[in-house]
Design an enzyme around this catalytic site. Structure first.
Site, short mmCIF file in Angstrom:
data_model
loop_
_atom_site.label_atom_id
_atom_site.label_comp_id
_atom_site.label_asym_id
_atom_site.label_seq_id
_atom_site.Cartn_x
_atom_site.Cartn_y
_atom_site.Cartn_z
N ASP A 342 23.25 59.24 58.37
CA ASP A 342 24.03 58.75 59.58
C ASP A 342 25.17 59.53 59.87
O ASP A 342 25.46 59.82 61.15
CB ASP A 342 24.27 57.26 59.52
CG ASP A 342 24.75 56.90 60.96
OD1 ASP A 342 23.91 56.95 61.94
OD2 ASP A 342 25.97 56.10 60.90
N HIS A 347 27.60 64.95 60.83
CA HIS A 347 28.91 65.11 61.33
C HIS A 347 29.72 65.85 60.16
O HIS A 347 30.37 66.91 60.62
CB HIS A 347 29.69 63.81 61.40
CG HIS A 347 29.09 62.86 62.64
ND1 HIS A 347 28.57 63.15 63.60
CD2 HIS A 347 29.15 61.32 62.62
CE1 HIS A 347 28.06 62.44 64.36
NE2 HIS A 347 28.40 61.34 63.82
#
Length: 598
Positions: A342, A347
């Site tokens: 996630d 990211h």
């Protein structure tokens, strides 16, 4: 500060409209008083009243479209007659030539923006407010319209009411918030339909064609705010039945981009059946953060940093992401992926690639992304011995019970999905050989922060070692790039304390954005949507980037799942698992976000 449209009461009749306008004028006068916080109730009263009047004008969908379009045109004509600037003009994109982009003649071109999954949370909380913010800043072309598309049955007016409650204006802009909101909502329309239906997308295309009539070209942007299992069905139906016949068609695709290398490859192959690579914009909203876009400027526009940006001077680099809240009822989705998929694999790895890349040949998107891919290819595969996983448990503090991950009703019982992970990765090239990059992400931690920490090496032959104490790590220079909140950049240096005698203290050279720059920082979604409209792909992820990223993480993810690695429990609101400290110590590192001065 912002004014939330949801705070404004509804009103529909002419008397209410008259009252709203009078009250708005009064508030505009009062707003000139310093510190005055303008209430937004009158502004939405007017919007609701005008929406009601438009609905009375015509009872069918096409009549509403014509009435709304006529109202928007009347606003522009009225502004021109009164000597004011029209509500919307062709925006000036100053960066087009800098980034090697071709400028569009928007006065002769229509832009249709379709939010697929418009009834979902992401659309209501992020995408549509970002579009309104761009409109408010005059960054959208004159001939644009927004279309919501989802399975829910809804009229245009119901759609406008739904999104109107989530639109906001800053206090400084409150004098024309109502007018801007009205104008934006008049350009918003809704088309219900099934996600895999060519017929329903054809009906959407017909509605878009109404707004594009009479213009030389028509561009269409689809934002897929939907679960990944229907990406390809939507992409197929939209490309077959709703692509532009005389302009570009682009699609923004949200993560997750698969769960591992195999699922990513399958998703990619299916998308390629309907779209070309230059039509696919894979969005990672963290790349739209102000401090991330500033990374290349900080490094390549400042001579002082570039010579230091290597293994000779940098001891370690930490990329940290922490949230001070848990899954809060959204554990069902999170449990399918976990914190590594996630946050870390996308990211944080994207931030690492931007940070560590070599200077690109130009600011062209492909040159930048080529350098990012080189970094990822040089990275070692992540090893299980360099990974620590954790999961937050409940904690009682001051009589309040903070629930653990397994207390979330949407989480399967006895789940071992990590809510925390830390890992050490290495980039095996001449610049970074031997420098540990520590990536850390977690939920329900002590604070909410995202930052990059660059810890420099000890000063060789330091004359002042006796004055710096026994722990030289605390006295080394550290560059901190705070992505959120309180965006800023600061450098820790050692300095003599003023006065007689010699005492050395560690202090900061500090650039805090809100203190230095009075302007409002744009939301990441605003930046990325605008980039997509302009065809600027610098901050979007290319297919080969993701392929290499999954190659580095898939083996360790499979090993964690096959072995059933149990996450170390940590209390809600703590600093995370103890194992993360051992991992850092193993590589001669101390987590910078846990220091006494943080």
């Amino acid at each position: 500060m912002k004014i939330a449209a949801s705070q404004i009461a509804a009103g529909t009749k002419g008397g209410h409209l008259q009252h709203a306008r009078g009250w708005q004028q009064q508030q505009q006068q009062q707003a000139k008083v310093p510190g005055f916080r303008a209430p937004a109730r009158a502004l939405r009263l007017r919007a609701r009243a005008e929406a009601s009047e438009a609905a009375v004008t015509s009872s069918n969908g096409s009549g509403k479209v014509a009435a709304a379009a006529g109202a928007a045109a009347a606003d522009v004509q009225s502004a021109a007659a009164s000597g004011q600037e029209p509500a919307q003009s062709t925006p000036s994109f100053q960066n087009m030539q800098v980034y090697g982009l071709q400028e569009t003649n928007w006065s002769q071109c229509a832009l249709s923006i379709v939010v697929v999954g418009a009834s979902g949370d992401l659309a209501k909380k992020k995408i549509l407010p970002a579009l309104f913010a761009l409109y408010y800043e005059n960054m959208l072309p004159k001939n644009f319209r927004v279309y919501g598309y989802a399975r829910s049955k809804m009229s245009d007016e119901e759609f406008r009411d739904m999104i109107g409650s989530s639109l906001t204006c800053r206090i400084a802009d409150s004098h024309d918030c109502g007018r801007k909101m009205d104008e934006f909502l008049s350009r918003c329309f809704y088309q219900p339909g099934q996600y895999a239906s060519d017929e329903d997308f054809a009906r959407l295309s017909d509605r878009m064609a109404e707004g594009e009539a009479g213009l030389a070209s028509a561009d269409r942007l689809f934002y897929l705010s939907i679960p990944p299992n229907i990406f390809t069905a939507v992409a197929g139906a939209a490309s077959r039945a709703a692509s532009s016949s005389n302009g570009w068609t682009r699609m923004i695709v949200e993560k997750p981009f698969g769960r591992d290398s195999d699922s990513f490859r399958q998703l990619s192959d299916e998308l390629y059946q309907h779209l070309r690579e230059d039509q696919i914009y894979r969005i990672d909203h963290y790349l739209g953060k102000e401090l991330i876009e500033n990374l290349t400027v900080l490094r390549f526009a400042n001579l002082v940093f570039e010579p230091l940006w290597s293994r000779q001077y940098i001891r370690n680099v930490q990329v940290i992401f922490s949230e001070n809240f848990g899954t809060e009822g959204r554990g069902g989705y999170f449990d399918q992926y976990g914190i590594i998929r996630d946050v870390i694999q996308n990211h944080l790895l994207q931030i690492l690639a931007l940070f560590a890349m070599e200077q690109p040949a130009s600011l062209d998107a492909e040159d930048i992304r080529n350098e990012k891919v080189k970094v990822l290819k040089s990275m070692q595969q992540v090893r299980l011995e360099d990974v620590v996983v954790g999961q937050y448990r409940s904690r009682t503090t001051k009589g309040t019970v903070l629930p653990g991950y397994l207390d979330d009703d949407t989480v399967p019982p006895n789940s071992i999905t990590p809510t925390f992970a830390a890992c050490a990765v290495f980039v095996n090239n001449a610049r970074w050989d031997g420098v540990p990059f520590l990536l850390k992400a977690g939920k329900a931690l002590q604070s909410r922060v995202a930052e990059i920490r660059v810890q420099f090496r000890h000063v060789p032959g330091n004359l002042y070692r006796n004055k710096l104490g026994l722990d030289l790590d605390k006295a080394t220079n550290e560059l901190v790039i705070r992505i959120q909140p309180n965006e800023g950049i600061y450098l820790k240096i050692n300095n003599k304390v003023p006065g007689l005698g010699l005492r050395i203290d560690t202090t900061r050279l500090d650039l805090t954005y809100k203190a230095k720059y009075q302007s409002h920082l744009p939301d990441a979604y605003e930046r990325l949507i605008l980039d997509c409209i302009n065809g600027d792909r610098r901050l979007f992820i290319r297919n080969d980037e993701l392929e290499v990223a999954w190659q580095k993480f898939t083996p360790v993810l499979k090993e964690i799942e096959q072995r059933g690695v149990q996450p170390e429990l940590y209390p809600y609101g703590s600093r995370g698992p103890v194992g993360a400290h051992y991992l850092a110590a193993k590589h001669g590192v101390r987590w910078g976000d846990l220091g006494d001065d943080e």
